[in-house]
Design a protein around this motif. Structure first.
Motif, PDB file in Angstrom:
ATOM      1  N   HIS A  86       6.735   8.029   1.350  1.00  0.00           N
ATOM      2  CA  HIS A  86       6.646   8.302  -0.082  1.00  0.00           C
ATOM      3  C   HIS A  86       5.268   7.941  -0.595  1.00  0.00           C
ATOM      4  CE1 HIS A  86      10.741   9.380  -1.440  1.00  0.00           C
ATOM      5  NE2 HIS A  86      11.106   8.797  -0.312  1.00  0.00           N
ATOM      6  N   SER A  87       5.025   8.233  -1.854  1.00  0.00           N
ATOM      7  CA  SER A  87       3.870   7.657  -2.532  1.00  0.00           C
ATOM      8  C   SER A  87       4.313   6.313  -3.118  1.00  0.00           C
ATOM      9  CB  SER A  87       3.387   8.584  -3.651  1.00  0.00           C
ATOM     10  OG  SER A  87       4.367   8.644  -4.671  1.00  0.00           O
ATOM     11  N   HIS A  88       3.344   5.512  -3.528  1.00  0.00           N
ATOM     12  CA  HIS A  88       3.710   4.236  -4.157  1.00  0.00           C
ATOM     13  C   HIS A  88       4.469   4.453  -5.462  1.00  0.00           C
ATOM     14  CE1 HIS A  88       0.639   1.532  -1.903  1.00  0.00           C
ATOM     15  NE2 HIS A  88       1.717   1.789  -1.208  1.00  0.00           N
ATOM     16  N   THR A 131       2.019  18.619  -3.170  1.00  0.00           N
ATOM     17  CA  THR A 131       1.656  17.906  -1.952  1.00  0.00           C
ATOM     18  C   THR A 131       2.577  18.305  -0.802  1.00  0.00           C
ATOM     19  OG1 THR A 131       3.133  15.993  -2.149  1.00  0.00           O
ATOM     20  CG2 THR A 131       1.088  15.940  -3.432  1.00  0.00           C
ATOM     21  N   PHE A 166       2.430   2.289 -12.552  1.00  0.00           N
ATOM     22  CA  PHE A 166       2.530   3.727 -12.261  1.00  0.00           C
ATOM     23  C   PHE A 166       3.238   4.493 -13.367  1.00  0.00           C
ATOM     24  CE2 PHE A 166       1.732   2.434  -7.796  1.00  0.00           C
ATOM     25  CZ  PHE A 166       0.669   3.278  -7.568  1.00  0.00           C
ATOM     26  N   GLY A 187       4.968   3.568   1.786  1.00  0.00           N
ATOM     27  CA  GLY A 187       4.034   4.357   0.991  1.00  0.00           C
ATOM     28  C   GLY A 187       2.618   4.394   1.549  1.00  0.00           C
ATOM     29  N   TRP A 188       2.111   3.254   2.012  1.00  0.00           N
ATOM     30  CA  TRP A 188       0.733   3.213   2.545  1.00  0.00           C
ATOM     31  C   TRP A 188       0.690   2.235   3.706  1.00  0.00           C
ATOM     32  CZ3 TRP A 188      -3.347  -0.194   3.323  1.00  0.00           C
ATOM     33  CH2 TRP A 188      -4.599   0.404   3.562  1.00  0.00           C
ATOM     34  N   PRO A 206      -1.434  10.294  -4.673  1.00  0.00           N
ATOM     35  CA  PRO A 206      -0.903  11.574  -5.177  1.00  0.00           C
ATOM     36  C   PRO A 206      -0.718  11.597  -6.695  1.00  0.00           C
ATOM     37  CG  PRO A 206       0.315  10.878  -3.231  1.00  0.00           C
ATOM     38  CD  PRO A 206      -0.588   9.729  -3.602  1.00  0.00           C
ATOM     39  N   GLU A 207      -0.197  10.513  -7.237  1.00  0.00           N
ATOM     40  CA  GLU A 207       0.045  10.495  -8.684  1.00  0.00           C
ATOM     41  C   GLU A 207      -1.226  10.173  -9.465  1.00  0.00           C
ATOM     42  OE1 GLU A 207       2.304   9.327  -6.467  1.00  0.00           O
ATOM     43  OE2 GLU A 207       3.662  11.025  -6.768  1.00  0.00           O
ATOM     44  N   ARG A 254       6.894  12.098 -12.589  1.00  0.00           N
ATOM     45  CA  ARG A 254       5.974  13.228 -12.417  1.00  0.00           C
ATOM     46  C   ARG A 254       5.189  12.915 -11.159  1.00  0.00           C
ATOM     47  NH1 ARG A 254       5.522  12.895 -18.131  1.00  0.00           N
ATOM     48  NH2 ARG A 254       6.500  14.746 -19.003  1.00  0.00           N
ATOM     49  N   ALA A 288      -0.047   7.884   1.762  1.00  0.00           N
ATOM     50  CA  ALA A 288      -0.348   8.273   0.389  1.00  0.00           C
ATOM     51  C   ALA A 288      -0.807   7.116  -0.496  1.00  0.00           C
ATOM     52  CB  ALA A 288       0.889   8.922  -0.214  1.00  0.00           C
ATOM     53  N   GLY A 289      -0.078   6.014  -0.463  1.00  0.00           N
ATOM     54  CA  GLY A 289      -0.333   4.952  -1.424  1.00  0.00           C
ATOM     55  C   GLY A 289      -0.212   5.487  -2.841  1.00  0.00           C
ATOM     56  N   GLY A 290      -1.147   5.120  -3.697  1.00  0.00           N
ATOM     57  CA  GLY A 290      -1.070   5.548  -5.090  1.00  0.00           C
ATOM     58  C   GLY A 290      -1.680   6.905  -5.362  1.00  0.00           C
ATOM     59  N   GLU A 343      -3.877  -0.557  -8.757  1.00  0.00           N
ATOM     60  CA  GLU A 343      -2.446  -0.275  -8.677  1.00  0.00           C
ATOM     61  C   GLU A 343      -1.612  -1.511  -8.391  1.00  0.00           C
ATOM     62  OE1 GLU A 343      -3.039   2.459  -5.191  1.00  0.00           O
ATOM     63  OE2 GLU A 343      -1.110   1.625  -4.660  1.00  0.00           O
TER      64      GLU A 343
END
Lengths: 269, 255
Positions: free
Chosen positions: A102-104, A129, B91, A72-73, B138-139, A124, B134-136, B57
């Motif tokens: 992915h995102s976290h 993106t 999240f 993710g990061w 985008p959401e 969600r 991305a990490g946290g 996060e």
């Protein structure tokens, strides 16, 4: 069954070439010693999963253990880039690696689905993106009850999940506290699991926010005091921020990294 | 980077942190990114927003660190939190469910609609620069009530077109977020070391609303990679007050 093994035995028994392996821990409790043991045992072609690859996967990637990275990061927190990861992605050194990004929130949902024994998780997320354009494991789904468009991500089921905890008891139950990350999901989603611990105690104390994983949900427990260094174990050690900073010049330079690697494998030149 | 000009009393980095901190209202629940956002959010908490709830996060809810965390998983965030929860929960139950008023983010690159790239420069499969990803974000950008973004100003950062949209701001402009069904209102301010930009109420394009003291509109234009819209009632950001500077420096010295 929470069988007590040495770290070497545990990794030798459960981690094989070509498997999907996750060493989790969110900045806190990262099982570095187990990562180094995988490097020493020369595992290859691994698919590795982590929310934040951190230095532990920079090291595995630089050592040539990794074929695919799911993450993710990918930065060195508070310092900058992961230069071994970048060298692999940008220059295919020491070998090309496939990246699944992915995102976290999305990856956390994949962990939850894995732990819950469901084929996919729902969130969600990702809407609007570019991530969905490049990552095949992101899909749109409509709610069967409301018709709302949501995002689905497949469950993760690693062959081996590895975490570090503060304590085990003599029966092989394990307990950790502080920032608890996705370690519970990692252990429960994985086919086999290894937990390294700071120490073995007769009885767990009651702790706010403490997580206990029962022995029968864990395959192997290895006592490795200081196992998360340069990450940390709350109430046992502090994060070695100086090491994180000093990693930057090591990882930037292939020769400096090779020297570091020789120190881990015992093949110092 | 442009960020170390001195005027003898404060640096442009300090101006950026102070201006960003002022954006955070007292009592709001704020999901905090690491780095500049965390500096600004903690400064706000020590100044005008003592009741702001800072959420990280790593699962730390209501952290009140007495120094700046070195990472998102710094133990000081956990020790000073009202509650610590897992990453799945933070999240899902807290961010996605719509419990967060403000998301506070940094960025590597941003465009005129405050979309953010933290993934790659160049083509995705053959990037010239591989950024962390991305990490946290985008959401956070999707699900918080509003989003504040802070980053240093340069043509490399404020670009005409992003190579990758990691986190959605206002997309292609007016109505795009609504069309995608996003619940949060999106970016409400971008704070750089030169100025404050806010989305136009109608078009959602970032508009220069305030320049920091000593900065001209031309300075901002020359550091921006698109033709910059300037508000008719362009203001000047009040300089850092001595109390703000003292708190900021104390926070940094403790870190």
């Amino acid at each position: 069954m929470g069988e007590f093994l040495s770290l070497r035995e545990a990794v030798a028994r459960y981690v094989e070439d070509g498997q999907t392996v996750a060493l989790e821990g969110f900045t806190h409790l990262i099982p570095f010693a187990a990562g180094h043991e995988i490097i020493r045992q020369g595992r290859r072609d691994l698919t590795v999963v982590r929310l934040t690859p951190d230095l532990i996967y920079d090291q595995l990637i630089g050592a040539g253990c990794v074929r695919k990275l799911i993450f993710g990061w990918g930065g060195n927190p508070g310092v900058g880039s992961l230069h071994r990861m970048r060298d692999a992605v940008e220059n295919q050194h020491p070998c090309p690696i496939e990246v699944e990004e992915h995102s976290h929130a999305g990856l956390a949902e994949r962990w939850r689905a894995g732990a819950a024994g469901l084929p996919f998780g729902v969130l969600r997320g990702y809407v609007g993106t570019s991530l969905a354009d490049h990552t095949k494991t992101i899909a749109s789904i409509s709610c069967p009850f409301t018709g709302e468009e949501l995002t689905a991500v497949p469950a993760i089921h690693p062959d081996v999940g590895i975490i570090h905890a503060q304590q085990a008891d003599r029966d092989g139950n394990v307990m950790y506290w502080g920032i608890t990350g996705v370690q519970k999901e990692c252990v429960l989603a994985s086919r086999h699991s290894i937990v390294t611990v700071e120490e073995v105690v007769d009885e767990f104390a009651v702790r706010t926010g403490g997580v206990v994983l029962p022995a029968w949900a864990v395959d192997a427990v290895a006592v490795v005091p200081g196992g998360p260094h340069p990450s940390y174990a709350h109430d046992y050690s502090d994060r070695d921020n100086d090491f994180y900073a000093s990693w930057d010049p090591i990882a930037r330079n292939r020769d400096a990294f090779a020297n570091w690697l020789a120190g881990v494998t015992g093949e110092a030149s | 980077m442009s960020s170390c000009r001195q005027n003898g009393q404060w640096t442009s980095d300090e101006m950026m942190a102070v201006a960003a901190a002022r954006e955070l209202g007292d009592g709001v629940v704020c999901f905090v990114g690491i780095g500049l956002p965390s500096t600004a959010a903690n400064l706000a908490r020590r100044m005008h927003a003592p009741n702001a709830v800072l959420i990280y996060e790593s699962g730390c809810i209501g952290s009140r660190p007495d120094r700046l965390p070195a990472s998102i998983g710094d133990g000081v965030l956990s020790e000073t939190a009202v509650a610590n929860v897992g990453v799945v929960e933070i999240f899902s139950y807290w961010l996605q469910a719509g419990r967060i008023d403000v998301g506070f983010l940094g960025a590597a690159q941003i465009d005129r609609f405050a979309n953010i790239n933290t993934t790659v420069i160049g083509a995705y499969d053959t990037p010239s620069v591989r950024l962390p990803g991305a990490g946290g974000a985008p959401e956070i950008a999707a699900n918080c009530g509003e989003v504040i973004i802070t980053l240093p100003h340069s043509r490399r950062a404020f670009v005409e077109e992003l190579d990758f949209v990691t986190s959605l701001g206002h997309g292609t402009g007016s109505g795009h977020r609504e069309q995608l069904g996003l619940r949060g209102r999106g970016p409400s301010a971008v704070i750089s070391d030169l100025c404050v930009l806010r989305p136009d109420p109608v078009t959602k394009e970032l508009t220069l609303t305030s320049v920091h003291p000593g900065v001209s509109v031309d300075d901002v234009r020359s550091a921006t990679g698109w033709e910059l819209a300037v508000a008719e009632d362009l203001g000047t950001t009040p300089p850092p007050a001595s109390e703000e500077l003292a708190e900021l420096r104390e926070l940094k010295a403790a870190s």
